[in-house]
Write a protein that holds these residues in place. Structure first.
Motif, PDB file in Angstrom:
ATOM      1  N   GLY A 286       0.835  -1.255  -0.226  1.00 53.17           N
ATOM      2  CA  GLY A 286       0.113  -0.015   0.029  1.00 53.17           C
ATOM      3  C   GLY A 286       0.993   1.256   0.000  1.00 53.17           C
ATOM      4  N   TYR A 287       0.152   2.283  -0.112  1.00 54.10           N
ATOM      5  CA  TYR A 287       0.993   3.694  -0.291  1.00 54.10           C
ATOM      6  C   TYR A 287       1.549   4.190   0.904  1.00 54.10           C
ATOM      7  N   GLU A 288       1.198   3.631   2.004  1.00 55.94           N
ATOM      8  CA  GLU A 288       1.932   3.842   3.343  1.00 55.94           C
ATOM      9  C   GLU A 288       3.126   3.136   3.311  1.00 55.94           C
ATOM     10  N   ALA A 289       3.538   2.174   2.563  1.00 57.14           N
ATOM     11  CA  ALA A 289       4.726   1.500   2.675  1.00 57.14           C
ATOM     12  C   ALA A 289       6.050   2.528   2.524  1.00 57.14           C
ATOM     13  N   GLY A 290       7.181   2.205   3.151  1.00 57.09           N
ATOM     14  CA  GLY A 290       8.422   2.870   2.948  1.00 57.09           C
ATOM     15  C   GLY A 290       9.039   2.255   1.546  1.00 57.09           C
ATOM     16  N   GLY A 291       9.811   3.028   0.936  1.00 59.76           N
ATOM     17  CA  GLY A 291      10.446   2.886  -0.259  1.00 59.76           C
ATOM     18  C   GLY A 291       9.623   2.952  -1.463  1.00 59.76           C
ATOM     19  N   HIS A 292      10.020   2.054  -2.607  1.00 57.23           N
ATOM     20  CA  HIS A 292       9.160   2.065  -3.860  1.00 57.23           C
ATOM     21  C   HIS A 292       7.588   1.707  -3.419  1.00 57.23           C
ATOM     22  N   THR A 293       6.706   2.506  -3.794  1.00 60.78           N
ATOM     23  CA  THR A 293       5.268   2.275  -3.300  1.00 60.78           C
ATOM     24  C   THR A 293       4.373   3.133  -4.517  1.00 60.78           C
ATOM     25  N   GLY A 294       3.136   2.565  -4.566  1.00 59.27           N
ATOM     26  CA  GLY A 294       2.214   2.957  -5.339  1.00 59.27           C
ATOM     27  C   GLY A 294       1.396   4.118  -4.576  1.00 59.27           C
ATOM     28  N   GLU A 295      -0.030   4.186  -5.149  1.00 61.27           N
ATOM     29  CA  GLU A 295      -0.920   5.169  -4.517  1.00 61.27           C
ATOM     30  C   GLU A 295      -2.181   4.851  -3.904  1.00 61.27           C
ATOM     31  N   ILE A 296      -2.164   3.483  -4.019  1.00 58.19           N
ATOM     32  CA  ILE A 296      -3.659   3.002  -3.174  1.00 58.19           C
ATOM     33  C   ILE A 296      -3.260   2.378  -1.965  1.00 58.19           C
ATOM     34  N   ALA A 297      -3.904   2.959  -0.934  1.00 59.06           N
ATOM     35  CA  ALA A 297      -3.608   2.519   0.415  1.00 59.06           C
ATOM     36  C   ALA A 297      -3.873   1.029   0.707  1.00 59.06           C
ATOM     37  N   SER A 298      -3.403   0.443   1.839  1.00 57.67           N
ATOM     38  CA  SER A 298      -3.543  -0.829   2.339  1.00 57.67           C
ATOM     39  C   SER A 298      -5.078  -1.242   2.398  1.00 57.67           C
ATOM     40  N   MET A 299      -5.702  -0.489   3.210  1.00 59.40           N
ATOM     41  CA  MET A 299      -7.079  -0.934   3.403  1.00 59.40           C
ATOM     42  C   MET A 299      -7.787  -1.101   2.135  1.00 59.40           C
ATOM     43  N   VAL A 300      -7.672  -0.608   0.988  1.00 59.30           N
ATOM     44  CA  VAL A 300      -8.276  -0.744  -0.129  1.00 59.30           C
ATOM     45  C   VAL A 300      -7.763  -1.814  -1.043  1.00 59.30           C
ATOM     46  N   LEU A 301      -6.096  -1.603  -1.237  1.00 61.60           N
ATOM     47  CA  LEU A 301      -5.489  -2.448  -2.070  1.00 61.60           C
ATOM     48  C   LEU A 301      -5.383  -3.873  -1.446  1.00 61.60           C
ATOM     49  N   VAL A 302      -5.360  -4.306  -0.289  1.00 66.02           N
ATOM     50  CA  VAL A 302      -5.173  -5.749   0.086  1.00 66.02           C
ATOM     51  C   VAL A 302      -6.360  -6.431  -0.544  1.00 66.02           C
ATOM     52  N   PRO A 303      -7.829  -6.045  -0.073  1.00 70.93           N
ATOM     53  CA  PRO A 303      -8.841  -7.006  -0.578  1.00 70.93           C
ATOM     54  C   PRO A 303      -8.809  -6.980  -2.088  1.00 70.93           C
ATOM     55  N   GLU A 304      -8.661  -5.958  -2.675  1.00 67.53           N
ATOM     56  CA  GLU A 304      -8.757  -5.986  -4.121  1.00 67.53           C
ATOM     57  C   GLU A 304      -7.698  -7.147  -4.641  1.00 67.53           C
ATOM     58  N   VAL A 305      -6.525  -7.112  -4.274  1.00 63.52           N
ATOM     59  CA  VAL A 305      -5.400  -8.148  -4.567  1.00 63.52           C
ATOM     60  C   VAL A 305      -5.877  -9.407  -4.217  1.00 63.52           C
TER      61      VAL A 305
ATOM     62  N   ALA B 295      -5.561  -6.723  11.296  1.00 69.47           N
ATOM     63  CA  ALA B 295      -6.384  -6.087  10.077  1.00 69.47           C
ATOM     64  C   ALA B 295      -5.867  -6.467   8.827  1.00 69.47           C
ATOM     65  N   ALA B 296      -4.734  -7.000   8.690  1.00 70.28           N
ATOM     66  CA  ALA B 296      -4.200  -7.474   7.304  1.00 70.28           C
ATOM     67  C   ALA B 296      -4.863  -8.680   7.288  1.00 70.28           C
ATOM     68  N   LEU B 297      -4.997  -9.897   8.046  1.00 69.57           N
ATOM     69  CA  LEU B 297      -5.821 -11.063   8.082  1.00 69.57           C
ATOM     70  C   LEU B 297      -7.200 -10.695   7.726  1.00 69.57           C
ATOM     71  N   ALA B 298      -7.804  -9.604   8.425  1.00 72.98           N
ATOM     72  CA  ALA B 298      -9.231  -9.360   8.157  1.00 72.98           C
ATOM     73  C   ALA B 298      -9.443  -9.221   6.690  1.00 72.98           C
ATOM     74  N   LEU B 299      -8.427  -8.563   6.144  1.00 71.63           N
ATOM     75  CA  LEU B 299      -8.477  -7.932   4.689  1.00 71.63           C
ATOM     76  C   LEU B 299      -8.231  -9.277   3.751  1.00 71.63           C
ATOM     77  N   GLY B 300      -7.825 -10.264   4.099  1.00 71.07           N
ATOM     78  CA  GLY B 300      -7.889 -11.665   3.378  1.00 71.07           C
ATOM     79  C   GLY B 300      -6.467 -11.742   3.343  1.00 71.07           C
ATOM     80  N   ALA B 301      -5.687 -11.020   3.627  1.00 73.79           N
ATOM     81  CA  ALA B 301      -4.244 -11.510   3.543  1.00 73.79           C
ATOM     82  C   ALA B 301      -3.826 -12.949   4.218  1.00 73.79           C
ATOM     83  N   ARG B 302      -2.875 -13.637   4.066  1.00 69.89           N
ATOM     84  CA  ARG B 302      -2.298 -14.728   4.589  1.00 69.89           C
ATOM     85  C   ARG B 302      -1.225 -14.451   5.648  1.00 69.89           C
ATOM     86  N   GLY B 303      -0.862 -13.313   5.614  1.00 72.93           N
ATOM     87  CA  GLY B 303       0.462 -12.751   6.313  1.00 72.93           C
ATOM     88  C   GLY B 303       0.629 -11.416   5.952  1.00 72.93           C
ATOM     89  N   VAL B 304       1.896 -10.975   6.544  1.00 74.98           N
ATOM     90  CA  VAL B 304       2.218  -9.562   6.394  1.00 74.98           C
ATOM     91  C   VAL B 304       3.943  -9.562   5.854  1.00 74.98           C
TER      92      VAL B 304
END
Lengths: 365, 365
Positions: free
Chosen positions: A187-206, A230-239
């Motif tokens: 997500g957008y909030e990450a350090g280093g190279h990153t895009g514009e879509i924030a994790s709350m929206v991006l993770v379930p989309e992916v 929260a990441a697991l709630a969004l459907g991620a299997r890990g972080v």
């Protein structure tokens, strides 16, 4: 807190920890996560080989991974001297003037002139892959989309899993089509190279885009157990976590950098092309603000921008001034307020995640 | 899924739904959430009074709220004509030239010339509060920090709860010090006026900053039950959702706007000052891109920018061209892909949240 990712990677906690520091990586893997070594800083493949040999010992048979930066398209190639000629004089002048204005001293006579980050060159990244395949590496991650098909095939032949970062759902889909095993939704909030879509929206989309069969790791903004839950709630299997380890005891940091990281709030970062030529989130300070001024030149494309600022980065870091350190870091920097060992950070994270999951289970009807 | 916020607000689901549409607000409250009416569009307080009277009937005794936009500092005052004189001619020319270039027709002779949004003026926002206090409103929210102390006191005397939006933890702390009862932690991914810190980082920061006694609602990026569960994981007691209702059957939308919303992906928004003078997330399109061009002027400060573009907004909306509609919306727009009744959206959200909470409970050790 266990997900099937733990079985797949042979780890205890579904936490993948990225760091350019082999000390941090070893500590993460020993503590039950998967440490992933950032390779972009190794201009010389032999140096990487030596570090991986050290990691093989230090991880005591626990799995670890490597992260290369391999653009899947349009590699700009050439040795440093050729590339240097592509850098406009006006840009060099701006860098020099800015360093002068910020009171950053020139390099000492003893200082090694570093060549800048060449790991963004395709040829160098390929040499990283070749070295990695000679070590018991469990996972190879690519920070700029899927590695080229032959690299994926080679990794699979060696029994490695291949991960790729994605900042958009359509990119994630094409990564999977290319043979990538694990998608890191960053997500957008990450350090280093990153895009514009924030994790709350991006993770379930992916997660929805790649389907059940492909594990997704959530990256960007994660530093606590609540955020893991929260990441697991969004459907991620890990972080996938990177920034947090910069504040650990194992990360060998210049005092000025450490001070800057401990002091920064979540609002003290900026997403900018000045570090590498591609948008990357950095600590906001007098150096990043200088590039933000009206009369500042536009950053050059990758890999030229990093060559332009490579020596400046060394000077800024060695100046000892916390208000100018050039440093990729995510918005989670606001919560990095004390220096602790990796194992403690990870243990607290897992405990808080478990508490949170228990609390959430009770909220269900 | 119930939290103590449900008791406090007298609602079934911890979902607060913001909309400028009274039809949407009524439907949210009837479906067990708390509908909150955006008042900024009412230049005339009598018009708001009539709408609230309609809402009193339609909500059938269920609670609802209102949202005003009351800057706590430096109100720029004046009637539209005075303010108009502060708008530079070059800005007007740019707007006219751009509309021409985008093929946007002038207003028809029958079209009502709208005065632009005056709800951002302090005096107008105060008239909204006065009207609201004569209705059985449960909550008054302010989109630009805490309302002035006398407004908070007055609301409390009338038994209303006061909510304020915050994009940073320090702002949240000062809202609470001013007497605000509920903090809405609004992340970068949100539509409309919004800050730079993404929800994943912002929500737990705000929760920790205000302490146990103050309920926090998570806003920004929330449109599904998984996202609601993630918000609860981060420590929020409920969610504040705005964009999602723009895609509902109750939202009376021009066909061009509906088409644009249904088609947009999560990457099709931009955070810009061109709508109101303060940074707000909008649908990215040919209109926002025009302001992004090198030769475009810098947007004016609030409230001048909206006065500058008020007539342009009407023309853009009435042009019938989906590629120019001026519309605040969050990154969740990428998931708004079909038109459904509010009650269905809310029922699915609650069901998915409950499923997710159950799934998470099972992941705990």
């Amino acid at each position: 807190m266990r997900t099937e990712l733990c079985e797949r990677l042979g780890i205890e906690h579904p936490v993948v920890g990225f760091s350019p520091s082999e000390q941090v990586v070893a500590a993460i893997s020993r503590a039950g996560g998967l440490g992933v070594l950032g390779c972009v800083r190794f201009n010389d493949a032999d140096e990487l080989d030596a570090v991986l040999t050290w990691l093989d010992e230090q991880t005591q048979g626990r799995p670890y991974g490597v992260d290369v930066v391999m653009p899947s398209h349009e590699p700009t190639e050439g040795v440093a001297a050729d590339l240097d000629r592509l850098i406009p004089e006006g840009h060099r002048d701006f860098v020099e003037r800015t360093l002068l204005r910020l009171g950053v001293p020139p390099l000492g006579v003893e200082a090694e002139k570093r060549a800048g980050v060449l790991g963004w060159l395709h040829s160098v990244a390929r040499s990283h892959v070749e070295v990695a395949l000679t070590h018991p590496v469990r996972l190879i991650a690519n920070a700029l989309g899927p590695p080229p098909p032959d690299v994926i095939a080679q990794a699979h032949e060696h029994g490695l899993l291949v991960a790729a970062l994605a900042g958009r759902a359509d990119h994630a889909r094409s990564h999977v089509a290319s043979g990538v095993d694990i998608v890191v939704a960053q997500g957008y909030e990450a350090g280093g190279h990153t895009g514009e879509i924030a994790s709350m929206v991006l993770v379930p989309e992916v997660v929805d885009a790649v389907g059940e069969g492909v594990p997704v790791l959530a990256a960007g903004g994660i530093g606590s157990g609540r955020q893991v839950a929260a990441a697991l709630a969004l459907g991620a299997r890990g972080v996938w976590m990177g920034s947090v380890w910069l504040g650990t005891a194992e990360y060998q940091s210049a005092p000025a950098l450490r001070e800057a990281l401990l002091k920064a709030r979540s609002s003290d970062t900026v997403r900018s092309r000045i570090y590498s030529g591609k948008p990357a989130r950095l600590l906001r300070n007098r150096w990043t603000e200088a590039w933000n001024a009206e009369q500042a030149p536009s950053p050059l494309p990758m890999p030229l921008q990093n060559l332009l600022v490579a020596e400046a980065h060394t000077r800024l870091m060695e100046s000892g001034d916390p208000s100018v350190v050039p440093m990729p870091v995510g918005q989670i920097v606001g919560r990095m307020n004390e220096v602790r060992p990796v194992a403690d950070v990870l243990a607290d994270l897992v405990a808080e995640a478990d508490e949170t999951l228990t609390r959430l289970g009770k909220l269900a009807v």
